[in-house]
Design a protein around this motif. Sequence first.
Motif, PDB file in Angstrom:
ATOM      1  N   GLY A 183     -51.727-106.389  21.474  1.00 44.48           N
ATOM      2  CA  GLY A 183     -52.642-106.044  22.218  1.00 44.48           C
ATOM      3  C   GLY A 183     -53.576-104.933  21.590  1.00 44.48           C
ATOM      4  N   GLY A 184     -53.973-105.152  20.242  1.00 46.74           N
ATOM      5  CA  GLY A 184     -54.770-104.349  19.429  1.00 46.74           C
ATOM      6  C   GLY A 184     -54.265-103.403  18.649  1.00 46.74           C
ATOM      7  N   ALA A 185     -52.685-103.339  18.672  1.00 47.04           N
ATOM      8  CA  ALA A 185     -52.003-102.175  17.827  1.00 47.04           C
ATOM      9  C   ALA A 185     -51.655-102.707  16.654  1.00 47.04           C
ATOM     10  CB  ALA A 185     -50.814-101.884  18.773  1.00 47.04           C
ATOM     11  N   LEU A 186     -52.612-102.972  15.702  1.00 45.53           N
ATOM     12  CA  LEU A 186     -52.456-103.400  14.311  1.00 45.53           C
ATOM     13  C   LEU A 186     -53.537-102.755  13.672  1.00 45.53           C
ATOM     14  CD1 LEU A 186     -51.465-105.801  12.198  1.00 45.53           C
ATOM     15  CD2 LEU A 186     -53.586-107.157  12.897  1.00 45.53           C
ATOM     16  N   ALA A 187     -52.930-102.279  12.282  1.00 46.60           N
ATOM     17  CA  ALA A 187     -54.039-101.506  11.370  1.00 46.60           C
ATOM     18  C   ALA A 187     -53.653-101.618  10.072  1.00 46.60           C
ATOM     19  CB  ALA A 187     -53.986 -99.963  11.738  1.00 46.60           C
ATOM     20  N   VAL A 188     -54.447-101.733   9.166  1.00 43.18           N
ATOM     21  CA  VAL A 188     -54.295-101.794   7.712  1.00 43.18           C
ATOM     22  C   VAL A 188     -54.273-100.414   7.346  1.00 43.18           C
ATOM     23  CG1 VAL A 188     -55.278-102.452   5.567  1.00 43.18           C
ATOM     24  CG2 VAL A 188     -55.303-103.990   7.472  1.00 43.18           C
ATOM     25  N   VAL A 189     -53.339 -99.929   6.506  1.00 43.77           N
ATOM     26  CA  VAL A 189     -52.833 -98.563   5.814  1.00 43.77           C
ATOM     27  C   VAL A 189     -53.071 -98.817   4.335  1.00 43.77           C
ATOM     28  CG1 VAL A 189     -51.768 -96.605   5.759  1.00 43.77           C
ATOM     29  CG2 VAL A 189     -51.713 -97.869   7.904  1.00 43.77           C
ATOM     30  N   SER A 190     -54.127 -98.529   3.573  1.00 46.81           N
ATOM     31  CA  SER A 190     -54.494 -98.652   2.187  1.00 46.81           C
ATOM     32  C   SER A 190     -54.767 -97.768   1.164  1.00 46.81           C
ATOM     33  CB  SER A 190     -55.234 -99.967   2.124  1.00 46.81           C
ATOM     34  OG  SER A 190     -55.791-100.497   0.788  1.00 46.81           O
ATOM     35  N   GLY A 191     -54.858 -97.825   0.011  1.00 47.81           N
ATOM     36  CA  GLY A 191     -55.298 -96.924  -0.742  1.00 47.81           C
ATOM     37  C   GLY A 191     -56.639 -97.590  -0.972  1.00 47.81           C
ATOM     38  N   ARG A 192     -57.177 -98.536  -0.678  1.00 47.29           N
ATOM     39  CA  ARG A 192     -58.490 -98.910  -0.850  1.00 47.29           C
ATOM     40  C   ARG A 192     -59.357 -98.275   0.135  1.00 47.29           C
ATOM     41  NH1 ARG A 192     -59.603-103.730  -4.165  1.00 47.29           N
ATOM     42  NH2 ARG A 192     -57.866-104.851  -4.780  1.00 47.29           N
ATOM     43  N   ALA A 193     -60.877 -98.300   0.025  1.00 44.69           N
ATOM     44  CA  ALA A 193     -61.599 -97.853   1.037  1.00 44.69           C
ATOM     45  C   ALA A 193     -61.814 -98.583   2.295  1.00 44.69           C
ATOM     46  CB  ALA A 193     -62.901 -97.436   0.436  1.00 44.69           C
ATOM     47  N   VAL A 194     -62.129 -97.982   3.262  1.00 45.99           N
ATOM     48  CA  VAL A 194     -62.462 -98.897   4.492  1.00 45.99           C
ATOM     49  C   VAL A 194     -63.098 -99.965   4.142  1.00 45.99           C
ATOM     50  CG1 VAL A 194     -63.125 -98.741   7.000  1.00 45.99           C
ATOM     51  CG2 VAL A 194     -61.644 -96.887   6.215  1.00 45.99           C
ATOM     52  N   GLU A 239     -59.997 -91.624   4.588  1.00 48.97           N
ATOM     53  CA  GLU A 239     -60.871 -92.047   5.735  1.00 48.97           C
ATOM     54  C   GLU A 239     -60.134 -93.003   6.680  1.00 48.97           C
ATOM     55  OE1 GLU A 239     -63.789 -93.564   2.880  1.00 48.97           O
ATOM     56  OE2 GLU A 239     -62.889 -95.531   3.058  1.00 48.97           O
ATOM     57  N   ARG A 240     -60.377 -92.936   8.080  1.00 51.56           N
ATOM     58  CA  ARG A 240     -59.649 -93.588   9.022  1.00 51.56           C
ATOM     59  C   ARG A 240     -60.464 -94.117   9.953  1.00 51.56           C
ATOM     60  NH1 ARG A 240     -56.896 -92.977  13.319  1.00 51.56           N
ATOM     61  NH2 ARG A 240     -57.334 -90.569  13.598  1.00 51.56           N
ATOM     62  N   ARG A 241     -60.562 -95.427  10.220  1.00 53.99           N
ATOM     63  CA  ARG A 241     -61.625 -95.911  11.287  1.00 53.99           C
ATOM     64  C   ARG A 241     -60.529 -96.237  12.720  1.00 53.99           C
ATOM     65  NH1 ARG A 241     -64.585-100.767   9.575  1.00 53.99           N
ATOM     66  NH2 ARG A 241     -62.764-101.973  10.209  1.00 53.99           N
ATOM     67  N   ALA A 242     -60.458 -95.502  13.627  1.00 53.15           N
ATOM     68  CA  ALA A 242     -59.790 -95.762  14.808  1.00 53.15           C
ATOM     69  C   ALA A 242     -60.121 -97.165  15.467  1.00 53.15           C
ATOM     70  CB  ALA A 242     -60.172 -94.646  15.848  1.00 53.15           C
ATOM     71  N   ALA A 243     -59.407 -97.555  16.432  1.00 51.39           N
ATOM     72  CA  ALA A 243     -59.496 -98.779  17.166  1.00 51.39           C
ATOM     73  C   ALA A 243     -60.692 -98.760  17.892  1.00 51.39           C
ATOM     74  CB  ALA A 243     -58.281 -99.073  18.196  1.00 51.39           C
ATOM     75  N   ALA A 274     -59.382-100.363 -22.598  1.00 51.15           N
ATOM     76  CA  ALA A 274     -58.541-101.517 -21.633  1.00 51.15           C
ATOM     77  C   ALA A 274     -58.180-100.854 -20.383  1.00 51.15           C
ATOM     78  CB  ALA A 274     -57.296-101.878 -22.530  1.00 51.15           C
ATOM     79  N   LEU A 275     -58.284 -99.489 -20.199  1.00 54.32           N
ATOM     80  CA  LEU A 275     -58.116 -98.898 -19.063  1.00 54.32           C
ATOM     81  C   LEU A 275     -59.342 -99.213 -17.955  1.00 54.32           C
ATOM     82  CD1 LEU A 275     -57.059 -95.339 -20.380  1.00 54.32           C
ATOM     83  CD2 LEU A 275     -55.590 -97.263 -19.505  1.00 54.32           C
ATOM     84  N   ALA A 276     -59.083 -98.893 -16.591  1.00 47.47           N
ATOM     85  CA  ALA A 276     -59.982 -99.146 -15.764  1.00 47.47           C
ATOM     86  C   ALA A 276     -60.153 -97.953 -14.930  1.00 47.47           C
ATOM     87  CB  ALA A 276     -60.139-100.429 -15.000  1.00 47.47           C
ATOM     88  N   LEU A 277     -61.415 -97.586 -14.248  1.00 48.77           N
ATOM     89  CA  LEU A 277     -61.566 -96.494 -13.363  1.00 48.77           C
ATOM     90  C   LEU A 277     -61.940 -97.068 -12.134  1.00 48.77           C
ATOM     91  CD1 LEU A 277     -63.151 -93.438 -15.393  1.00 48.77           C
ATOM     92  CD2 LEU A 277     -60.665 -93.760 -14.645  1.00 48.77           C
ATOM     93  N   GLU A 278     -61.485 -96.541 -10.924  1.00 45.11           N
ATOM     94  CA  GLU A 278     -61.949 -97.133  -9.539  1.00 45.11           C
ATOM     95  C   GLU A 278     -62.229 -95.722  -8.864  1.00 45.11           C
ATOM     96  OE1 GLU A 278     -60.183 -99.610  -5.863  1.00 45.11           O
ATOM     97  OE2 GLU A 278     -58.949 -98.905  -7.370  1.00 45.11           O
ATOM     98  N   PRO A 279     -63.684 -95.434  -8.734  1.00 49.36           N
ATOM     99  CA  PRO A 279     -63.978 -94.230  -7.918  1.00 49.36           C
ATOM    100  C   PRO A 279     -64.018 -94.610  -6.640  1.00 49.36           C
ATOM    101  CG  PRO A 279     -65.876 -95.374  -8.991  1.00 49.36           C
ATOM    102  CD  PRO A 279     -64.566 -95.954  -9.546  1.00 49.36           C
ATOM    103  N   LYS A 280     -63.635 -93.619  -5.478  1.00 47.44           N
ATOM    104  CA  LYS A 280     -63.414 -93.879  -4.243  1.00 47.44           C
ATOM    105  C   LYS A 280     -64.138 -92.727  -3.610  1.00 47.44           C
ATOM    106  CE  LYS A 280     -59.230 -96.299  -4.691  1.00 47.44           C
ATOM    107  NZ  LYS A 280     -57.746 -96.285  -4.224  1.00 47.44           N
ATOM    108  N   ARG A 281     -64.277 -92.539  -2.358  1.00 45.94           N
ATOM    109  CA  ARG A 281     -64.712 -91.234  -1.591  1.00 45.94           C
ATOM    110  C   ARG A 281     -63.372 -90.203  -1.654  1.00 45.94           C
ATOM    111  NH1 ARG A 281     -63.729 -88.509   2.544  1.00 45.94           N
ATOM    112  NH2 ARG A 281     -65.224 -87.015   3.359  1.00 45.94           N
ATOM    113  N   GLY A 282     -63.496 -89.398  -2.442  1.00 43.24           N
ATOM    114  CA  GLY A 282     -62.480 -88.164  -2.237  1.00 43.24           C
ATOM    115  C   GLY A 282     -61.293 -88.613  -3.070  1.00 43.24           C
ATOM    116  N   ALA A 283     -61.502 -89.705  -4.106  1.00 45.75           N
ATOM    117  CA  ALA A 283     -60.204 -89.922  -4.833  1.00 45.75           C
ATOM    118  C   ALA A 283     -60.613 -90.681  -6.267  1.00 45.75           C
ATOM    119  CB  ALA A 283     -59.314 -91.186  -4.094  1.00 45.75           C
TER     120      ALA A 283
END
Length: 251
Positions: A56-67, A88-92, A120-129
Amino acid sequence: MTIPDDLPLAPLLDADRSALFLDFDGTLVELAPEPDAIVIPDTLVPLLAALRTRLGGALAVVSGRAVGAIDTFLHPLDLPVAGVHGSERRAADGSLVLLPAPSLDAVERAAADLLRRHPALALEPKRGALALHYRQAPQLEALCGEVMQAAVAASPGVSLLHGKMVFEAKSALADKGMAIGAFLGEPPFAGRTPVFLGDDTTDEPGFAAAQQHGGTGIKVGPGTTQARHRIAHPAAVRAALQAWVEGPAPR
Protein backbone atom coordinates in the motif's frame (compact mmCIF):
# COMPACT_ATOMS: atom_id res chain seq x y z
CA MET A 1 29.15 -17.91 11.63
CA THR A 2 26.70 -19.62 9.30
CA ILE A 3 24.15 -17.19 7.95
CA PRO A 4 21.07 -18.55 6.19
CA ASP A 5 20.53 -17.91 2.50
CA ASP A 6 16.82 -17.81 3.07
CA LEU A 7 14.67 -15.97 5.56
CA PRO A 8 10.91 -16.53 5.30
CA LEU A 9 9.39 -13.06 5.53
CA ALA A 10 5.75 -14.09 6.02
CA PRO A 11 6.12 -14.09 9.84
CA LEU A 12 7.79 -10.66 9.76
CA LEU A 13 5.95 -8.78 7.00
CA ASP A 14 2.21 -8.13 6.83
CA ALA A 15 0.93 -6.42 3.70
CA ASP A 16 -1.68 -4.43 5.64
CA ARG A 17 0.29 -3.65 8.80
CA SER A 18 4.02 -3.45 7.94
CA ALA A 19 6.22 -0.66 6.63
CA LEU A 20 9.32 -1.88 4.80
CA PHE A 21 12.57 0.10 4.83
CA LEU A 22 15.51 -1.04 2.71
CA ASP A 23 19.14 -0.01 2.63
CA PHE A 24 20.60 -0.04 -0.89
CA ASP A 25 24.31 -0.92 -1.25
CA GLY A 26 25.11 -4.28 0.29
CA THR A 27 21.43 -4.99 0.90
CA LEU A 28 19.54 -4.73 -2.39
CA VAL A 29 22.64 -4.75 -4.61
CA GLU A 30 26.09 -6.21 -4.17
CA LEU A 31 28.93 -3.90 -3.17
CA ALA A 32 31.36 -2.88 -5.92
CA PRO A 33 34.99 -1.67 -5.98
CA GLU A 34 33.73 1.85 -6.79
CA PRO A 35 30.38 3.41 -5.82
CA ASP A 36 29.29 3.89 -9.44
CA ALA A 37 30.28 0.36 -10.47
CA ILE A 38 27.35 -1.42 -8.85
CA VAL A 39 25.22 -3.69 -11.03
CA ILE A 40 21.44 -3.32 -10.85
CA PRO A 41 19.78 -6.71 -11.43
CA ASP A 42 17.09 -6.67 -14.11
CA THR A 43 14.59 -7.98 -11.58
CA LEU A 44 15.13 -5.27 -8.95
CA VAL A 45 12.94 -2.44 -10.24
CA PRO A 46 9.93 -4.71 -10.98
CA LEU A 47 10.38 -6.31 -7.55
CA LEU A 48 10.34 -2.95 -5.76
CA ALA A 49 7.32 -1.82 -7.76
CA ALA A 50 5.46 -4.99 -6.75
CA LEU A 51 6.47 -4.54 -3.10
CA ARG A 52 5.20 -0.96 -3.08
CA THR A 53 1.86 -2.07 -4.48
CA ARG A 54 1.42 -4.94 -2.03
CA LEU A 55 2.39 -2.77 0.95
CA GLY A 56 0.00 0.00 0.00
CA GLY A 57 2.90 2.35 -0.69
CA ALA A 58 4.63 1.74 2.66
CA LEU A 59 8.06 1.06 1.13
CA ALA A 60 11.11 3.34 1.34
CA VAL A 61 14.80 3.17 0.56
CA VAL A 62 17.04 4.43 3.40
CA SER A 63 20.56 4.91 2.06
CA GLY A 64 23.85 6.69 2.44
CA ARG A 65 23.53 7.68 -1.21
CA ALA A 66 21.80 10.86 -2.30
CA VAL A 67 18.13 10.74 -3.26
CA GLY A 68 19.04 11.64 -6.86
CA ALA A 69 21.52 8.79 -7.09
CA ILE A 70 18.90 6.27 -5.92
CA ASP A 71 16.47 7.67 -8.52
CA THR A 72 19.07 7.17 -11.25
CA PHE A 73 19.67 3.55 -10.29
CA LEU A 74 15.96 2.73 -9.87
CA HIS A 75 14.51 4.71 -12.81
CA PRO A 76 11.60 5.00 -13.52
CA LEU A 77 10.56 4.36 -9.91
CA ASP A 78 10.23 7.37 -7.60
CA LEU A 79 10.01 5.72 -4.21
CA PRO A 80 10.10 7.50 -0.88
CA VAL A 81 13.84 7.79 -0.15
CA ALA A 82 15.97 8.92 2.76
CA GLY A 83 19.33 9.90 1.31
CA VAL A 84 22.70 10.74 2.85
CA HIS A 85 21.68 8.90 6.04
CA GLY A 86 18.56 11.04 6.35
CA SER A 87 20.11 14.44 5.59
CA GLU A 88 17.67 14.59 2.69
CA ARG A 89 14.34 12.78 2.61
CA ARG A 90 11.61 12.54 -0.01
CA ALA A 91 8.25 11.68 1.53
CA ALA A 92 5.59 9.57 -0.16
CA ASP A 93 3.80 12.75 -1.29
CA GLY A 94 6.93 13.85 -3.16
CA SER A 95 7.91 16.64 -0.77
CA LEU A 96 11.62 16.96 -0.02
CA VAL A 97 12.92 17.64 3.48
CA LEU A 98 16.51 18.88 3.71
CA LEU A 99 18.33 19.10 7.02
CA PRO A 100 20.78 22.00 7.45
CA ALA A 101 24.11 21.16 5.83
CA PRO A 102 27.12 21.76 8.10
CA SER A 103 30.37 23.22 6.84
CA LEU A 104 32.71 20.52 5.61
CA ASP A 105 35.57 22.81 4.58
CA ALA A 106 38.08 21.29 7.01
CA VAL A 107 37.09 17.76 6.03
CA GLU A 108 37.30 18.54 2.31
CA ARG A 109 40.79 20.03 2.68
CA ALA A 110 42.07 17.10 4.72
CA ALA A 111 40.55 14.46 2.44
CA ALA A 112 41.79 16.18 -0.72
CA ASP A 113 45.32 16.35 0.68
CA LEU A 114 45.15 12.65 1.54
CA LEU A 115 43.93 11.83 -1.96
CA ARG A 116 46.84 13.72 -3.54
CA ARG A 117 49.26 11.56 -1.56
CA HIS A 118 47.32 8.32 -2.09
CA PRO A 119 45.51 8.31 -5.47
CA ALA A 120 44.02 4.85 -4.84
CA LEU A 121 41.59 6.50 -2.42
CA ALA A 122 38.30 7.89 -3.71
CA LEU A 123 36.20 10.84 -2.59
CA GLU A 124 32.41 10.90 -2.91
CA PRO A 125 30.97 14.37 -2.26
CA LYS A 126 27.29 14.66 -1.33
CA ARG A 127 25.03 17.42 -0.07
CA GLY A 128 26.11 17.89 3.53
CA ALA A 129 28.45 14.88 3.56
CA LEU A 130 31.76 13.62 2.22
CA ALA A 131 32.73 9.97 1.94
CA LEU A 132 36.33 8.76 1.74
CA HIS A 133 36.51 5.26 0.25
CA TYR A 134 39.60 3.11 0.78
CA ARG A 135 38.36 -0.13 -0.84
CA GLN A 136 41.28 -0.02 -3.30
CA ALA A 137 43.79 0.69 -0.51
CA PRO A 138 42.70 -1.24 2.60
CA GLN A 139 46.13 -0.81 4.17
CA LEU A 140 45.30 2.90 4.59
CA GLU A 141 42.31 2.32 6.89
CA ALA A 142 44.03 3.58 10.04
CA LEU A 143 45.48 6.65 8.30
CA CYS A 144 42.12 7.52 6.73
CA GLY A 145 40.43 7.19 10.09
CA GLU A 146 42.96 9.41 11.85
CA VAL A 147 42.77 12.15 9.21
CA MET A 148 38.98 12.14 8.98
CA GLN A 149 38.50 12.04 12.75
CA ALA A 150 40.80 15.02 13.24
CA ALA A 151 39.00 17.00 10.53
CA VAL A 152 35.56 16.14 11.91
CA ALA A 153 36.65 17.16 15.42
CA ALA A 154 37.37 20.62 13.99
CA SER A 155 33.97 20.81 12.25
CA PRO A 156 30.96 21.75 14.43
CA GLY A 157 27.78 19.84 13.70
CA VAL A 158 29.62 17.04 11.87
CA SER A 159 29.89 13.38 12.88
CA LEU A 160 31.96 10.54 11.44
CA LEU A 161 30.63 7.20 10.24
CA HIS A 162 32.89 4.20 9.65
CA GLY A 163 31.21 1.84 7.20
CA LYS A 164 32.46 -0.91 4.91
CA MET A 165 35.76 0.42 3.56
CA VAL A 166 34.61 4.02 3.95
CA PHE A 167 34.78 6.92 6.39
CA GLU A 168 31.99 9.43 5.94
CA ALA A 169 31.63 12.87 7.48
CA LYS A 170 27.97 13.91 7.69
CA SER A 171 25.53 16.06 9.62
CA ALA A 172 25.35 15.08 13.27
CA LEU A 173 21.59 15.71 13.04
CA ALA A 174 21.01 12.82 10.63
CA ASP A 175 21.01 9.06 10.93
CA LYS A 176 18.93 6.26 9.46
CA GLY A 177 16.97 5.76 12.66
CA MET A 178 15.81 9.38 12.63
CA ALA A 179 14.81 9.01 8.98
CA ILE A 180 12.73 5.90 9.69
CA GLY A 181 11.08 7.66 12.63
CA ALA A 182 10.17 10.59 10.38
CA PHE A 183 8.61 8.30 7.77
CA LEU A 184 6.57 6.57 10.48
CA GLY A 185 4.93 9.89 11.31
CA GLU A 186 3.56 10.27 7.79
CA PRO A 187 1.15 8.37 5.53
CA PRO A 188 1.24 5.68 4.28
CA PHE A 189 3.77 4.56 6.94
CA ALA A 190 1.96 5.93 9.99
CA GLY A 191 0.38 3.27 12.17
CA ARG A 192 2.40 0.48 10.57
CA THR A 193 5.11 -1.70 12.11
CA PRO A 194 8.58 -1.11 10.63
CA VAL A 195 10.89 -3.75 9.19
CA PHE A 196 14.36 -2.53 8.19
CA LEU A 197 17.02 -4.43 6.22
CA GLY A 198 20.64 -3.23 6.18
CA ASP A 199 24.14 -4.60 6.02
CA ASP A 200 26.52 -2.10 7.62
CA THR A 201 27.38 -0.47 10.93
CA THR A 202 25.75 2.66 9.51
CA ASP A 203 22.44 0.76 9.55
CA GLU A 204 22.49 0.08 13.29
CA PRO A 205 20.50 3.24 14.17
CA GLY A 206 17.88 2.01 11.70
CA PHE A 207 17.67 -1.39 13.38
CA ALA A 208 17.33 0.31 16.75
CA ALA A 209 14.55 2.61 15.53
CA ALA A 210 12.61 -0.21 13.87
CA GLN A 211 12.75 -2.33 17.01
CA GLN A 212 11.91 0.57 19.31
CA HIS A 213 8.76 1.08 17.23
CA GLY A 214 7.75 -2.54 17.75
CA GLY A 215 9.20 -3.87 14.52
CA THR A 216 12.35 -5.70 13.61
CA GLY A 217 15.77 -5.32 12.01
CA ILE A 218 17.28 -7.78 9.54
CA LYS A 219 21.08 -7.75 9.20
CA VAL A 220 22.48 -8.71 5.79
CA GLY A 221 25.74 -10.63 6.14
CA PRO A 222 28.17 -10.98 9.06
CA GLY A 223 29.10 -8.54 11.80
CA THR A 224 28.00 -7.59 15.28
CA THR A 225 24.46 -6.23 15.27
CA GLN A 226 21.40 -5.49 17.36
CA ALA A 227 19.13 -6.70 14.56
CA ARG A 228 17.01 -9.67 15.56
CA HIS A 229 17.30 -11.55 12.27
CA ARG A 230 19.94 -12.26 9.63
CA ILE A 231 20.18 -13.17 5.97
CA ALA A 232 23.33 -13.97 4.02
CA HIS A 233 23.68 -11.52 1.10
CA PRO A 234 21.80 -9.24 -1.33
CA ALA A 235 20.83 -12.07 -3.68
CA ALA A 236 19.21 -13.84 -0.74
CA VAL A 237 17.43 -10.60 0.20
CA ARG A 238 16.01 -10.23 -3.29
CA ALA A 239 14.94 -13.89 -3.33
CA ALA A 240 13.21 -13.58 0.05
CA LEU A 241 11.39 -10.40 -1.00
CA GLN A 242 10.35 -12.00 -4.30
CA ALA A 243 9.02 -15.07 -2.52
CA TRP A 244 7.02 -12.87 -0.13
CA VAL A 245 5.53 -10.64 -2.81
CA GLU A 246 4.52 -13.69 -4.86
CA GLY A 247 3.10 -15.48 -1.83
CA PRO A 248 -0.54 -15.80 -0.88
CA ALA A 249 -2.40 -12.52 -0.75
CA PRO A 250 -3.57 -11.50 2.73
CA ARG A 251 -7.10 -12.54 3.62
